[in-house]
Design a protein around this motif. Structure first.
Motif, mmCIF file in Angstrom:
data_model
loop_
_atom_site.group_PDB
_atom_site.id
_atom_site.type_symbol
_atom_site.label_atom_id
_atom_site.label_comp_id
_atom_site.label_asym_id
_atom_site.label_seq_id
_atom_site.Cartn_x
_atom_site.Cartn_y
_atom_site.Cartn_z
ATOM 1 N N ARG A 69 0.771 -1.196 -0.123
ATOM 2 C CA ARG A 69 -0.024 0.083 -0.024
ATOM 3 C C ARG A 69 1.042 1.323 -0.079
ATOM 4 N NH1 ARG A 69 -4.361 0.570 -1.891
ATOM 5 N NH2 ARG A 69 -5.183 -1.043 -0.706
ATOM 6 N N PHE A 90 -5.823 -2.504 -15.691
ATOM 7 C CA PHE A 90 -6.018 -1.424 -14.509
ATOM 8 C C PHE A 90 -7.518 -1.825 -13.982
ATOM 9 C CE2 PHE A 90 -5.827 2.386 -12.354
ATOM 10 C CZ PHE A 90 -7.029 3.082 -12.399
ATOM 11 N N GLN A 117 -7.565 -7.181 -9.235
ATOM 12 C CA GLN A 117 -7.709 -5.901 -9.604
ATOM 13 C C GLN A 117 -6.187 -5.604 -9.901
ATOM 14 O OE1 GLN A 117 -9.875 -2.667 -8.517
ATOM 15 N NE2 GLN A 117 -8.687 -2.003 -6.709
ATOM 16 N N HIS A 118 -6.187 -4.734 -10.894
ATOM 17 C CA HIS A 118 -4.723 -4.245 -11.381
ATOM 18 C C HIS A 118 -3.777 -5.360 -11.882
ATOM 19 C CE1 HIS A 118 -6.022 -0.305 -10.096
ATOM 20 N NE2 HIS A 118 -5.639 -0.301 -8.761
ATOM 21 N N ARG A 157 1.879 -6.332 -10.033
ATOM 22 C CA ARG A 157 2.567 -5.800 -8.538
ATOM 23 C C ARG A 157 2.437 -6.934 -7.509
ATOM 24 N NH1 ARG A 157 -2.651 -2.793 -6.125
ATOM 25 N NH2 ARG A 157 -4.390 -4.268 -6.387
ATOM 26 N N HIS A 201 1.374 3.183 -10.313
ATOM 27 C CA HIS A 201 0.533 3.961 -9.448
ATOM 28 C C HIS A 201 1.341 4.611 -8.133
ATOM 29 C CE1 HIS A 201 -2.784 3.423 -6.591
ATOM 30 N NE2 HIS A 201 -3.639 2.840 -7.614
ATOM 31 N N TYR A 237 2.289 6.648 -5.307
ATOM 32 C CA TYR A 237 1.785 7.465 -4.039
ATOM 33 C C TYR A 237 2.564 8.578 -3.755
ATOM 34 C CZ TYR A 237 -1.503 3.471 -2.897
ATOM 35 O OH TYR A 237 -2.360 2.642 -3.105
ATOM 36 N N LYS A 256 -14.951 7.795 -10.982
ATOM 37 C CA LYS A 256 -15.230 6.573 -10.372
ATOM 38 C C LYS A 256 -15.862 6.643 -9.005
ATOM 39 C CE LYS A 256 -11.985 3.190 -10.909
ATOM 40 N NZ LYS A 256 -10.682 2.683 -11.075
ATOM 41 N N ASP A 311 -11.571 9.775 -7.252
ATOM 42 C CA ASP A 311 -10.977 8.745 -8.108
ATOM 43 C C ASP A 311 -11.200 8.899 -9.485
ATOM 44 O OD1 ASP A 311 -11.479 5.103 -7.851
ATOM 45 O OD2 ASP A 311 -10.084 6.394 -8.889
ATOM 46 N N VAL A 361 -4.479 9.083 -13.706
ATOM 47 C CA VAL A 361 -5.534 8.715 -12.774
ATOM 48 C C VAL A 361 -5.199 9.590 -11.436
ATOM 49 C CG1 VAL A 361 -6.551 7.208 -11.228
ATOM 50 C CG2 VAL A 361 -6.123 6.427 -13.541
ATOM 51 N N TRP A 413 -6.119 9.686 -7.521
ATOM 52 C CA TRP A 413 -6.835 9.271 -6.430
ATOM 53 C C TRP A 413 -6.453 9.509 -5.192
ATOM 54 C CZ3 TRP A 413 -5.101 4.646 -3.266
ATOM 55 C CH2 TRP A 413 -6.097 4.215 -2.655
ATOM 56 N N MET A 454 -9.625 0.327 4.623
ATOM 57 C CA MET A 454 -8.577 -0.459 4.100
ATOM 58 C C MET A 454 -7.587 -1.081 5.039
ATOM 59 S SD MET A 454 -7.262 1.918 0.882
ATOM 60 C CE MET A 454 -8.153 1.956 -0.731
ATOM 61 N N GLU A 464 -1.357 9.075 -11.272
ATOM 62 C CA GLU A 464 -0.787 7.546 -12.143
ATOM 63 C C GLU A 464 -0.796 7.514 -13.584
ATOM 64 O OE1 GLU A 464 -3.847 5.211 -10.142
ATOM 65 O OE2 GLU A 464 -3.986 6.074 -8.480
#
Ligand code: TA6
Length: 291
Positions: free
Chosen positions: A48, A58, A71-72, A76, A153, A155, A176, A202, A232, A234, A243, A258
């Motif tokens: 994360r 994606f 997902q994704h 990763r 992705h 962060y 989204k 998102d 993206v 987010w 989470m 992203e």
């Protein structure tokens, strides 16, 4: 499985996990990436934070060939290989990780491919390149195209209540937060000169400029991309509290910006390689955009 630490003679550094080819730290000279304090780092689930690599899909998979993927995608959450080489070229140091179909990948994904992930560290910039080669031996016509999506992705460590992302004004985007299936929601037009993430955000911007600034009072980064037509933005805001691997209030400390190809699919013929690249650099005299 130990991580790789890249060190630049002028003081910057980057740390990369072989699991997921995930960059989990970029110091230039201070830390520039967010990684949740409660991120799982034992290779049992994607980290994360940092810079996870998203491939071949994606979000929730939509392509028939991706039906069994998480997902994704799998990049990763796969163990990548490293040739134990740290290249020094001019003012840069770099490593290359590779990924080929492992038995666990082949169990859920039938395509032949070869991935190369190149991380290059400069004094105050970091670049990532994903090379996707279609290694199908087919000589059929029409060609046995490899269709995929790819995204970095990122962060970005930033004060979420002050950060702005530019230039996205007048771009079409899918929100989204308003629909569970992005393809089903009608696109909006971005009206803001600087996009903030003061609330749950998102947004998938299609055909974006490919060059972005992520700035806040006293800081910022610039992201310049090649071959990544979408971007993206987010931040989960309070939804992040649901989470399990998001530290308490972690959503206040980052914005995900992203770059990728996530609307539609890239497609390469057998023997052909696609390359998507980003260069993230520290912005020292950060500009401020007012909304
Ligand atoms: O890139 C934004 C996004 O697709 C969000 O919808 C959210 O799901 C985020 O990725 C994180 O996804 P993850 O699978 O890492 O929890």
């Amino acid at each position: 499985m130990s991580n790789i630490v890249l060190r630049h003679p002028k003081g910057s550094s980057a740390e990369i996990m072989l699991y997921g080819a995930t960059i989990v730290s970029w110091k230039s000279p201070s830390e520039r990436l967010f990684v949740s304090a409660t991120a799982v780092r034992d290779g049992s689930k994607p980290v994360r934070g940092g810079i996870p690599v998203v491939f071949p899909c994606f979000g929730p998979p939509a392509h028939p060939e991706h039906a069994k993927l998480p997902q994704h995608g799998f990049a990763r959450s796969s163990d990548w290989s490293w040739d134990n080489i740290i290249k020094e070229e001019g003012d840069y140091v770099s490593i290359t990780l590779t990924l080929d179909p492992t038995p666990s990948i082949a169990a859920v994904y039938k395509r032949q491919f070869h991935l190369r992930f190149v991380v290059t560290l400069g004094e105050d910039d970091l670049s990532t390149e994903l090379h996707v080669k279609n290694t199908s031996a087919s000589t059929e016509y029409p060609p046995d195209f490899l269709e995929f999506q790819a995204l970095f992705h990122n962060y970005v460590l930033a004060p979420a209540n002050e950060v702005l992302v530019t230039p996205l004004q007048n771009l079409s985007y899918f929100d989204k937060t308003e629909s569970t299936e992005e393809g089903k929601s009608s696109p909006k037009i971005e009206k803001r000169a600087g996009v903030d993430v003061r609330k749950f955000t998102d947004s998938v911007y299609e055909n974006a400029p490919g060059s972005y600034e992520v700035t806040w009072p006293g800081g910022g980064v610039a992201i310049k991309t090649t071959n990544l037509k979408d971007v993206v933005v987010w931040n989960p805001a309070e939804t992040g509290s649901k989470m399990g691997d998001m530290e308490k209030g972690g959503w206040e400390k980052f914005v995900c910006v992203e770059p990728g190809h996530v609307r539609g699919y890239e497609r390469v013929a057998p023997g052909i390689t696609w390359v998507g690249k980003q260069v993230i650099s520290v912005v020292h005299n950060a500009r401020r955009h007012q909304n």
